[in-house]
Design a protein around this motif. Structure first.
Motif, PDB file in Angstrom:
ATOM      1  N   ALA A  19      -6.174  -2.913   8.014  1.00  0.00           N
ATOM      2  CA  ALA A  19      -6.986  -3.790   8.874  1.00  0.00           C
ATOM      3  C   ALA A  19      -6.455  -5.219   8.808  1.00  0.00           C
ATOM      4  O   ALA A  19      -6.330  -5.900   9.831  1.00  0.00           O
ATOM      5  CB  ALA A  19      -8.447  -3.736   8.427  1.00  0.00           C
ATOM      6  N   LYS A  84      -2.451 -10.333  -7.381  1.00  0.00           N
ATOM      7  CA  LYS A  84      -3.541  -9.368  -7.305  1.00  0.00           C
ATOM      8  C   LYS A  84      -4.845 -10.097  -7.590  1.00  0.00           C
ATOM      9  O   LYS A  84      -4.991 -10.663  -8.685  1.00  0.00           O
ATOM     10  CB  LYS A  84      -3.294  -8.304  -8.386  1.00  0.00           C
ATOM     11  CG  LYS A  84      -3.665  -6.935  -7.983  1.00  0.00           C
ATOM     12  CD  LYS A  84      -3.188  -5.944  -9.011  1.00  0.00           C
ATOM     13  CE  LYS A  84      -3.299  -4.559  -8.437  1.00  0.00           C
ATOM     14  NZ  LYS A  84      -2.752  -3.544  -9.283  1.00  0.00           N
ATOM     15  N   ASP A 111      -9.707  -6.118   1.819  1.00  0.00           N
ATOM     16  CA  ASP A 111      -9.150  -4.862   2.362  1.00  0.00           C
ATOM     17  C   ASP A 111      -8.119  -4.371   1.349  1.00  0.00           C
ATOM     18  O   ASP A 111      -6.920  -4.435   1.590  1.00  0.00           O
ATOM     19  CB  ASP A 111      -8.506  -5.144   3.732  1.00  0.00           C
ATOM     20  CG  ASP A 111      -7.908  -3.886   4.356  1.00  0.00           C
ATOM     21  OD1 ASP A 111      -8.252  -2.768   3.928  1.00  0.00           O
ATOM     22  OD2 ASP A 111      -7.079  -4.027   5.278  1.00  0.00           O
ATOM     23  N   GLU A 164      -1.049  17.595   1.945  1.00  0.00           N
ATOM     24  CA  GLU A 164       0.084  16.991   2.684  1.00  0.00           C
ATOM     25  C   GLU A 164       1.193  16.580   1.730  1.00  0.00           C
ATOM     26  O   GLU A 164       2.376  16.829   1.979  1.00  0.00           O
ATOM     27  CB  GLU A 164      -0.389  15.728   3.423  1.00  0.00           C
ATOM     28  CG  GLU A 164      -0.890  15.968   4.818  1.00  0.00           C
ATOM     29  CD  GLU A 164      -1.102  14.652   5.556  1.00  0.00           C
ATOM     30  OE1 GLU A 164      -1.880  13.816   5.066  1.00  0.00           O
ATOM     31  OE2 GLU A 164      -0.495  14.464   6.615  1.00  0.00           O
ATOM     32  N   VAL A 165       0.788  15.954   0.616  1.00  0.00           N
ATOM     33  CA  VAL A 165       1.782  15.498  -0.359  1.00  0.00           C
ATOM     34  C   VAL A 165       2.496  16.699  -0.982  1.00  0.00           C
ATOM     35  O   VAL A 165       3.720  16.687  -1.143  1.00  0.00           O
ATOM     36  CB  VAL A 165       1.120  14.618  -1.441  1.00  0.00           C
ATOM     37  CG1 VAL A 165       2.068  14.388  -2.603  1.00  0.00           C
ATOM     38  CG2 VAL A 165       0.704  13.292  -0.853  1.00  0.00           C
ATOM     39  N   VAL A 281     -13.475  -4.318   4.567  1.00  0.00           N
ATOM     40  CA  VAL A 281     -13.038  -3.297   5.533  1.00  0.00           C
ATOM     41  C   VAL A 281     -12.170  -2.251   4.850  1.00  0.00           C
ATOM     42  O   VAL A 281     -11.718  -2.439   3.717  1.00  0.00           O
ATOM     43  CB  VAL A 281     -12.223  -3.931   6.693  1.00  0.00           C
ATOM     44  CG1 VAL A 281     -13.089  -4.608   7.704  1.00  0.00           C
ATOM     45  CG2 VAL A 281     -11.170  -4.886   6.148  1.00  0.00           C
TER      46      VAL A 281
HETATM   47  C1  LIG Z   1      -0.970  10.892   0.789  1.00  0.00           C
HETATM   48  C2  LIG Z   1      -1.953  10.254   1.708  1.00  0.00           C
HETATM   49  C3  LIG Z   1      -1.830  10.424   3.058  1.00  0.00           C
HETATM   50  C4  LIG Z   1      -2.748   9.868   3.935  1.00  0.00           C
HETATM   51  N1  LIG Z   1      -2.596  10.054   5.267  1.00  0.00           N
HETATM   52  C5  LIG Z   1      -3.482   9.536   6.129  1.00  0.00           C
HETATM   53  C6  LIG Z   1      -3.366   9.717   7.538  1.00  0.00           C
HETATM   54  O1  LIG Z   1      -2.455  10.394   8.004  1.00  0.00           O
HETATM   55  N2  LIG Z   1      -4.300   9.144   8.340  1.00  0.00           N
HETATM   56  C7  LIG Z   1      -5.327   8.411   7.852  1.00  0.00           C
HETATM   57  O2  LIG Z   1      -6.157   7.904   8.621  1.00  0.00           O
HETATM   58  N3  LIG Z   1      -5.461   8.200   6.522  1.00  0.00           N
HETATM   59  C8  LIG Z   1      -4.583   8.741   5.650  1.00  0.00           C
HETATM   60  N4  LIG Z   1      -4.729   8.544   4.309  1.00  0.00           N
HETATM   61  C9  LIG Z   1      -5.790   7.672   3.847  1.00  0.00           C
HETATM   62  C10 LIG Z   1      -5.297   6.238   3.966  1.00  0.00           C
HETATM   63  O3  LIG Z   1      -4.216   6.045   3.089  1.00  0.00           O
HETATM   64  C11 LIG Z   1      -6.308   5.188   3.636  1.00  0.00           C
HETATM   65  O4  LIG Z   1      -7.537   5.508   4.195  1.00  0.00           O
HETATM   66  C12 LIG Z   1      -5.840   3.838   4.171  1.00  0.00           C
HETATM   67  O5  LIG Z   1      -4.621   3.482   3.560  1.00  0.00           O
HETATM   68  C13 LIG Z   1      -6.869   2.797   3.877  1.00  0.00           C
HETATM   69  O6  LIG Z   1      -6.399   1.576   4.321  1.00  0.00           O
HETATM   70  P1  LIG Z   1      -6.945   0.245   3.700  1.00  0.00           P
HETATM   71  O7  LIG Z   1      -6.708  -0.772   4.740  1.00  0.00           O
HETATM   72  O8  LIG Z   1      -8.330   0.427   3.220  1.00  0.00           O
HETATM   73  O9  LIG Z   1      -6.085  -0.072   2.402  1.00  0.00           O
HETATM   74  P2  LIG Z   1      -4.646   0.326   1.873  1.00  0.00           P
HETATM   75  O10 LIG Z   1      -3.781   0.867   2.943  1.00  0.00           O
HETATM   76  O11 LIG Z   1      -4.858   1.178   0.670  1.00  0.00           O
HETATM   77  O12 LIG Z   1      -4.037  -1.096   1.444  1.00  0.00           O
HETATM   78  C14 LIG Z   1      -4.614  -1.869   0.447  1.00  0.00           C
HETATM   79  C15 LIG Z   1      -3.683  -3.014   0.104  1.00  0.00           C
HETATM   80  O13 LIG Z   1      -4.359  -3.880  -0.794  1.00  0.00           O
HETATM   81  C16 LIG Z   1      -3.515  -4.183  -1.892  1.00  0.00           C
HETATM   82  N5  LIG Z   1      -4.336  -4.478  -3.058  1.00  0.00           N
HETATM   83  C17 LIG Z   1      -4.889  -3.616  -3.934  1.00  0.00           C
HETATM   84  N6  LIG Z   1      -5.562  -4.292  -4.878  1.00  0.00           N
HETATM   85  C18 LIG Z   1      -5.441  -5.609  -4.587  1.00  0.00           C
HETATM   86  C19 LIG Z   1      -5.938  -6.799  -5.184  1.00  0.00           C
HETATM   87  N7  LIG Z   1      -6.668  -6.765  -6.294  1.00  0.00           N
HETATM   88  N8  LIG Z   1      -5.601  -7.992  -4.637  1.00  0.00           N
HETATM   89  C20 LIG Z   1      -4.845  -8.044  -3.522  1.00  0.00           C
HETATM   90  N9  LIG Z   1      -4.364  -6.943  -2.915  1.00  0.00           N
HETATM   91  C21 LIG Z   1      -4.669  -5.740  -3.428  1.00  0.00           C
HETATM   92  C22 LIG Z   1      -2.650  -2.929  -2.048  1.00  0.00           C
HETATM   93  O14 LIG Z   1      -1.458  -3.213  -2.760  1.00  0.00           O
HETATM   94  C23 LIG Z   1      -2.407  -2.558  -0.585  1.00  0.00           C
HETATM   95  O15 LIG Z   1      -1.297  -3.264  -0.072  1.00  0.00           O
HETATM   96  C24 LIG Z   1      -3.813   9.103   3.425  1.00  0.00           C
HETATM   97  C25 LIG Z   1      -3.928   8.914   2.046  1.00  0.00           C
HETATM   98  C26 LIG Z   1      -2.999   9.483   1.194  1.00  0.00           C
HETATM   99  C27 LIG Z   1      -3.137   9.287  -0.298  1.00  0.00           C
END
Ligand SMILES: Cc1cc2nc3c(=O)[nH]c(=O)nc-3n(C[C@H](O)[C@H](O)[C@H](O)COP(=O)(O)OP(=O)(O)OC[C@H]3O[C@@H](n4cnc5c(N)ncnc54)[C@H](O)[C@@H]3O)c2cc1C
Length: 721
Positions: A19, A84, A111, A164-165, A281
């Motif tokens: 997001a 972090k 996020d 998937e993995v 988010v």
């Molecule tokens: C193997 C696998 C396959 C998947 N495939 C799909 C798919 O095909 N379609 C789908 O919709 N979903 C899929 N998912 C689920 C998907 O990965 C998550 O729902 C999605 O990544 C969530 O996005 P997000 O924006 O919440 O955060 P994320 O993508 O997890 O990103 C979070 C970011 O925040 C950073 N971060 C963490 N902690 C901190 C901190 N303390 N301070 C600052 N930054 C921080 C991390 O380094 C990262 O860069 C999959 C999950 C896995 C494990």
């Protein structure tokens, strides 16, 4: 950062999740005047989850998988902080990132995703790799694929992600020709969230890829090379992946927000139920009005609403509500270039589904590639003669310095000696004052900011200025700060100054110096510099002592100028930029101590390696051979030089160097004139002393390298490629 308008409000994005990456992109296209945007993420890039299984399977490279946050931050005019977040002090409105000053905010959005770590399972933390965070997993998996021999992999958790993995891992290992043994383990039924049709297709694929599926199996503990389960023999596993747990990061529970099982409870506006200045988010948020499973698709769909509402929170507009769809299209990779599509209970699988998924995922990633650096100016239709040659973007750091030719011709260098206590040196790094027995060296340096992270910029500017003291073998004594801040409100000035002064004090204190004053003003661009003094009881090491037969030692890789220029043009790889930042932020006190036997020494900065070596040759009346192939380069510098990227100071460095050497003919040769910011030390010392110094530095983790030698005059440089 866009500093055409004064900055009045701070928006801080914690995490570069899906997001936030999209919010940054939208901000690049429609910035909000007066808002300073900051993004905090531990790594310079974040993986896109849709492509992760394809990456594991070997269908995508890591370049294709990662969203380059440094690039998008440049396009959005945002400052990126590589760190972090560990806490939010809501009373003070500050985000706490360890080892740096707190970051103030007016509006903050979180996020950060989730983790699939299972700390409660014995041996998991020591021996297993959680599938989330995705970036750690992707990196470790790449390393595992480089190994040879039979590969046993256990995946804990047979949900969609785990399956998937497992399929992707089996496909990749088979493709690599490694005897693969992949086991997928779940304590209950596998793939229970898929409909009947989709589930049976996915189970068939698992079977075809020889993935062993163990359902209703309790894992007791993870060991280095096996997973111990109840009621059967241990499962051999050189790598154990955890895809079962979905846990919120613990620190979120200490902020004092309303939570649901560790996830931040949000209103339809995506604001915390407790604190309207905090948004959450993606996976780390809990939509109280419409709970949904953790999937990237929701983070992606939240982005436009979040973008609108963050702007509204900063400027006083009305909020919009986010209503997630009740079902969504699931596109599941089945190992090879085959995918399964499922929506509303209907499932279709095959190569066409893979191509469709691939197209969707690539389109998602392509939107980030189309971005341009914020503030890029179009050339006006009419301009004065000579305008075009100087109209390109000016580099920052040392790349923005005035060339040596203009300096040499200016009144600055025509003053001559006027006092007995000022020792005249031949163009050395610092000036030398001799007062009775005390020898004091003085220098001043300032840098046009190339990153809007004030902490990183301050650290680098301080190291850069101190380099002049260290390179003369002196010990830092005092520092004065000289600062230009872009126009901003008093509140933002206070926040920024706090970040800068805490950092400056830390760096100077660690170097043994005290900050004794400074001067701050507001101007067009963030610029920071230091005037520094140092003391030495010995004769300072100058440029003028190199002897024929000495060898040349360099203590840091070069290439910062070209990488910073490429970063400004959004051509550099974020990971390489982050490595260049880290190199510039490293002080060279230990290097200087190890090189105390040097006959001549300098720090490599604006004139580039060859330019600074030329200074040694001129001052010492010798020639030098530089083995270009031995000179260590920062990752990505050569590739950027090959594509024609140059620092804006390069032409000046070249024209000066042409008096002493031929023009470099190759991309690698041109890097010898690349202006460096906070570069390493370049020393001339005897072969024996060099050996000892290099070994001493190696023990301290510093890779110093012999790169050439001092030869008989005439004063000239010979670049050997
Ligand atoms: C193997 C696998 C396959 C998947 N495939 C799909 C798919 O095909 N379609 C789908 O919709 N979903 C899929 N998912 C689920 C998907 O990965 C998550 O729902 C999605 O990544 C969530 O996005 P997000 O924006 O919440 O955060 P994320 O993508 O997890 O990103 C979070 C970011 O925040 C950073 N971060 C963490 N902690 C901190 C901190 N303390 N301070 C600052 N930054 C921080 C991390 O380094 C990262 O860069 C999959 C999950 C896995 C494990």
């Amino acid at each position: 950062m866009n500093t055409a308008f004064p900055l009045t409000r701070d928006l801080v994005l914690i995490g570069g999740g899906h997001a936030h990456a999209l919010v940054l992109k939208m901000w690049a296209m429609k910035p909000l005047a007066g808002a300073r945007l900051t993004v905090i993420n531990p790594a310079p890039s974040a993986p896109y989850s849709g492509m992760l299984p394809g990456f594991v399977a070997g269908h995508y490279t890591s370049d294709e998988l990662y969203i380059d946050l440094i690039r998008i931050a440049r396009a959005a005019g945002a400052r990126i902080i590589l760190g972090k977040a560990a806490h939010i002090d809501r009373a003070k409105k500050q985000v706490i990132v360890p080892d740096r000053a707190p970051i103030g905010y007016d509006v903050c959005s979180i996020d950060i995703g989730i983790t699939s770590g299972m700390p409660e399972l014995e041996g998991f933390t020591e021996h297993a790799v959680p599938a989330k965070p995705l970036d750690d997993f992707a990196r470790i998996w790449e390393g595992f694929c480089q190994e040879t021999g039979p590969a046993q992999v256990a995946v804990l958790g047979a949900g969609v992600a785990g399956a998937e993995v497992a399929m992707a891992a089996a496909h990749r290992l088979q493709h690599l020709g490694r005897a693969a043994d992949v086991t997928l383990i779940d304590r209950s039924k596998a793939l229970s969230r898929l409909g009947t049709q989709a589930r049976s297709k996915a189970l068939k694929s698992l079977n075809e890829l020889n993935v062993t599926l163990l359902e209703h199996t309790n894992v007791l503990r993870v060991e280095a090379d096996q997973v111990v389960v109840a009621d059967r023999d241990p499962i051999p596993a050189k790598m154990t992946l955890g895809a079962a747990g979905t846990r919120a990061y613990e620190w979120l529970s200490n902020i004092g927000l309303a939570m649901e099982q560790g996830y931040i409870k949000v209103l339809p506006s995506l604001q915390s139920e407790t604190d309207s200045d905090i948004f959450a988010v993606g996976d780390c948020a809990h939509l109280t009005h419409a709970p949904r499973p953790k999937a990237g698709v929701f983070a992606v769909r939240q982005a436009p609403i979040l973008f609108h509402n963050l702007r509204a929170a900063l400027s006083g507009g009305a909020m919009q509500n986010y209503h997630p769809q009740s079902d969504y299209l699931k596109l599941v990779s089945l190992g090879g270039k085959i995918a399964l599509a499922e929506k509303l209970g209907v499932a279709i699988s095959g190569g066409a589904m893979w191509r469709w998924k691939d197209q969707i995922d690539r389109k998602f990633m392509d939107q980030f590639d189309a971005l341009k650096p914020m503030g890029a100016l179009e050339l006006p239709e009419e301009f004065a003669s000579g305008f075009e040659a100087h109209a390109g973007p000016i580099c920052a750091g040392c790349g923005s310095k005035v060339g040596r030719g203009a300096l040499a011709r200016s009144a600055l260098h025509q003053t001559g000696a006027q006092r007995d206590d000022v020792v005249t040196l031949k163009g050395d790094d610092a000036a030398l004052l001799q007062m009775d027995d005390v020898k004091q060296v003085l220098s001043t340096d300032h840098l046009r900011a190339f990153t809007d992270d004030p902490v990183l910029m301050t650290r680098i500017a301080a190291v850069h200025a101190l380099g002049d003291i260290w390179s003369m073998g002196a010990k830092p004594q005092s520092a004065m700060v000289s600062l230009i801040l872009p126009r901003m409100s008093t509140a933002l000035q206070e926040r920024t100054l706090d970040e800068i002064m805490r950092t400056a004090s830390d760096v100077m204190r660690d170097a043994g110096a005290q900050i004794i004053g400074g001067h701050t003003s507001m101007g067009a661009e963030f610029t920071i510099g230091f005037s520094v003094t140092g003391l030495t009881s010995d004769t300072p090491i100058t440029l003028g002592g190199a002897q024929v037969g000495d060898v040349l030692v360099l203590t840091k890789p070069i290439g910062t100028g070209v990488l910073l220029a490429a970063e400004m043009q959004m051509k550099a790889h974020g990971t390489n930029v982050a490595a260049a930042y880290a190199s510039m932020a490293r002080g060279v006190a230990i290097d200087a101590l190890s090189l105390s036997t040097a006959q001549a020494m300098t720090d490599v900065t604006g004139f580039g390696l060859a330019g600074h070596l030329a200074n040694i040759c001129r001052a010492s009346g010798v020639g030098a051979e530089l083995n270009v192939r031995d000179v260590p380069l920062l990752n990505g510098a050569l590739a950027m030089s090959e594509t024609g990227v140059q620092s804006s100071l390069y032409p000046d460095n070249l024209s000066d160097a042409l008096t002493m050497m031929n023009a470099p003919q190759t991309a690698r040769g041109r890097l010898m004139l690349d202006p460096q910011t906070a570069g390493g030390l370049l020393a001339a010392l005897s072969q024996a002393d060099a050996k000892v110094a290099i070994a001493t530095m190696k023990e301290r983790g510093i890779d110093a390298i012999q790169i050439g030698k001092i030869i008989e005059g005439p004063v000239a440089l010979n670049l050997i490629e």
